[in-house]
Design a protein around this motif. Structure first.
Motif, PDB file in Angstrom:
ATOM      1  N   LYS A 141     -46.201  67.583 102.776  1.00 50.73           N
ATOM      2  CA  LYS A 141     -46.251  66.810 101.540  1.00 50.73           C
ATOM      3  C   LYS A 141     -44.941  66.078 101.278  1.00 50.73           C
ATOM      4  O   LYS A 141     -44.847  65.275 100.360  1.00 50.73           O
ATOM      5  N   THR A 184     -49.559  65.949  87.283  1.00 48.45           N
ATOM      6  CA  THR A 184     -50.375  65.545  88.417  1.00 48.45           C
ATOM      7  C   THR A 184     -51.545  64.718  87.920  1.00 48.45           C
ATOM      8  O   THR A 184     -52.305  65.155  87.045  1.00 48.45           O
ATOM      9  N   GLY A 196     -50.638  64.867  96.906  1.00 50.78           N
ATOM     10  CA  GLY A 196     -49.505  65.781  96.900  1.00 50.78           C
ATOM     11  C   GLY A 196     -48.147  65.116  96.925  1.00 50.78           C
ATOM     12  O   GLY A 196     -47.140  65.753  96.637  1.00 50.78           O
ATOM     13  N   MET A 197     -48.083  63.830  97.283  1.00 44.47           N
ATOM     14  CA  MET A 197     -46.795  63.129  97.296  1.00 44.47           C
ATOM     15  C   MET A 197     -46.310  62.902  95.866  1.00 44.47           C
ATOM     16  O   MET A 197     -47.097  62.604  94.964  1.00 44.47           O
ATOM     17  N   THR A 198     -45.005  63.031  95.673  1.00 46.85           N
ATOM     18  CA  THR A 198     -44.400  62.802  94.365  1.00 46.85           C
ATOM     19  C   THR A 198     -43.591  61.515  94.398  1.00 46.85           C
ATOM     20  O   THR A 198     -42.863  61.259  95.350  1.00 46.85           O
ATOM     21  N   HIS A 199     -43.738  60.690  93.351  1.00 44.06           N
ATOM     22  CA  HIS A 199     -42.967  59.451  93.278  1.00 44.06           C
ATOM     23  C   HIS A 199     -42.703  59.096  91.823  1.00 44.06           C
ATOM     24  O   HIS A 199     -43.242  59.725  90.897  1.00 44.06           O
ATOM     25  N   SER A 216     -47.232  63.456  90.715  1.00 42.12           N
ATOM     26  CA  SER A 216     -47.980  63.516  91.961  1.00 42.12           C
ATOM     27  C   SER A 216     -49.443  63.208  91.672  1.00 42.12           C
ATOM     28  O   SER A 216     -49.830  62.960  90.530  1.00 42.12           O
ATOM     29  N   HIS A 217     -50.254  63.222  92.723  1.00 40.38           N
ATOM     30  CA  HIS A 217     -51.679  62.937  92.585  1.00 40.38           C
ATOM     31  C   HIS A 217     -52.472  63.958  93.394  1.00 40.38           C
ATOM     32  O   HIS A 217     -51.985  64.476  94.392  1.00 40.38           O
ATOM     33  N   PRO A 220     -42.536  67.004  90.282  1.00 46.16           N
ATOM     34  CA  PRO A 220     -43.464  66.240  89.438  1.00 46.16           C
ATOM     35  C   PRO A 220     -43.602  66.836  88.050  1.00 46.16           C
ATOM     36  O   PRO A 220     -43.683  68.058  87.887  1.00 46.16           O
ATOM     37  N   THR A 265     -38.783  58.316  95.809  1.00 49.30           N
ATOM     38  CA  THR A 265     -39.394  59.547  96.304  1.00 49.30           C
ATOM     39  C   THR A 265     -38.247  60.472  96.686  1.00 49.30           C
ATOM     40  O   THR A 265     -37.067  60.120  96.527  1.00 49.30           O
TER      41      THR A 265
END
Length: 343
Positions: free
Chosen positions: A160, A17, A110-113, A74-75, A14, A92
């Protein structure tokens, strides 16, 4: 249902965030609806009273140039994204998939896209403060798919690198969800929005989404916890709400298990020991109470059975990463004051 992502072998890092306070979530508005709308023209954000605002379904929209991809990010929160029109590639670390009208993507913290190849994409995003939503956890547990999809990642230790949940809404389902998003949008711009109203609309929207996902999923949408783990989670919630002392030994005795066996089974399911889960949940309940500006730090500590404010602060920082007062200030009224000026 959205098709299985094509594996591209991409390993995303990422670039930034996104945080809840950045998207306007606060103590008085713990849920928000917003949209990204691609098209011609410069990057701009429209506040609710702007004459070009497209309607309540979109909440607070952000217009972006169609050529501007959303780079890997990410978030620190859940993001529920619903595509209204247009298409794009959603990527992803698990691969990429084409998203179009009706596609829903649920991204856990925590996921990255990233989103590329945008063509006329309009997407509505739903953001919420999990600690506020999860106050009545066991009631939510009875709703199929609600906790696994929209709360579990904030409660339990999960990878994650999991793929986000992706599915498609029917026209009827989209209409029902829209009604709730519209209500959230309308209530959010009130000078003093009702938290009960916002919670009700958010829960209805998430339940509708959960049912759609369950209808299309080929797998059990539950967490698959053993009966004794669910019983342990219920006991921990009761102990916290009744401000009683907690011990693994007492819990094991109630369940008719030896403490070591209970701890092993519980840790395998949740990623935490029973005691750590108890401590984390007590802090999460504290987070919910800290959103109320009328409760002092000392009152919150006392209500949850901490021996003193210093002990409360140490435990809070251990599990939340910041002090109670920093948490309260993070979601305090700076943004609300800005919104009040719009009235």
């Amino acid at each position: 249902m959205a098709s299985t992502p094509k594996n591209t072998g991409c390993d995303f890092t990422p670039l930034y965030t996104s945080t809840l306070d950045e998207v306007g979530v606060s103590a008085s508005r713990p849920v928000r609806v917003g949209s990204w709308i691609s098209g011609k023209g410069p990057f701009r954000s429209l506040l609710p009273n702007h004459p070009d605002h497209p309607g309540w379904h979109y909440g607070c929209p952000v217009y972006v140039p169609e050529s501007q991809d959303q780079h890997p990010h990410s978030h620190d929160h859940f993001e529920v994204s619903i595509v209204r029109r247009g298409k794009a590639l959603h990527r992803t670390s698990h691969g990429e998939d084409t998203i179009g009208p009706g596609t829903v993507i649920v991204l856990a913290p925590g996921m990255t896209h990233a989103i590329y190849g945008i063509e006329g994409l309009h997407q509505t995003n739903l953001y919420y403060l999990t600690e506020w939503l999860a106050g009545d956890l066991m009631a939510h547990w009875r709703e199929t798919g609600l906790v696994p999809l929209f709360i579990a990642a904030a409660l339990f230790r999960q990878s994650k690198d999991r793929a986000p949940a992706a599915f498609c809404l029917s026209e009827c389902e989209m209409g029902a969800v829209d009604n709730e998003l519209a209500d959230i949008g309308r209530e959010s711009v009130e000078k003093h929005p009702s938290l009960t109203f916002l919670r009700s609309s958010l829960l209805k929207a998430l339940i509708l989404l959960s049912r759609s996902y369950a209808r299309q999923s080929a797998f059990d949408v539950g967490l698959g916890f053993r009966e004794e783990v669910v019983a342990a989670l219920e006991h921990i919630e009761e102990v916290i709400l009744q401000c009683e002392a907690f011990s693994v030994g007492s819990l094991a005795e109630i369940l008719g298990l030896c403490p070591d066996h209970l701890s092993a089974v519980f840790r395998k399911a949740t990623g935490w020991s029973p005691m750590t889960n108890y401590q984390r949940r007590r802090v999460q309940h504290a987070c919910n109470q800290l959103l109320n500006p009328d409760c002092s730090i000392t009152e919150v500590a006392h209500a949850l059975g901490y021996c003193d404010s210093a002990h409360f602060t140490r435990m809070f920082k251990k599990h939340q990463g910041i002090t109670p007062i920093a948490y309260r200030n993070r979601y305090a009224s700076l943004r609300d004051q800005r919104n009040d000026k719009l009235q």
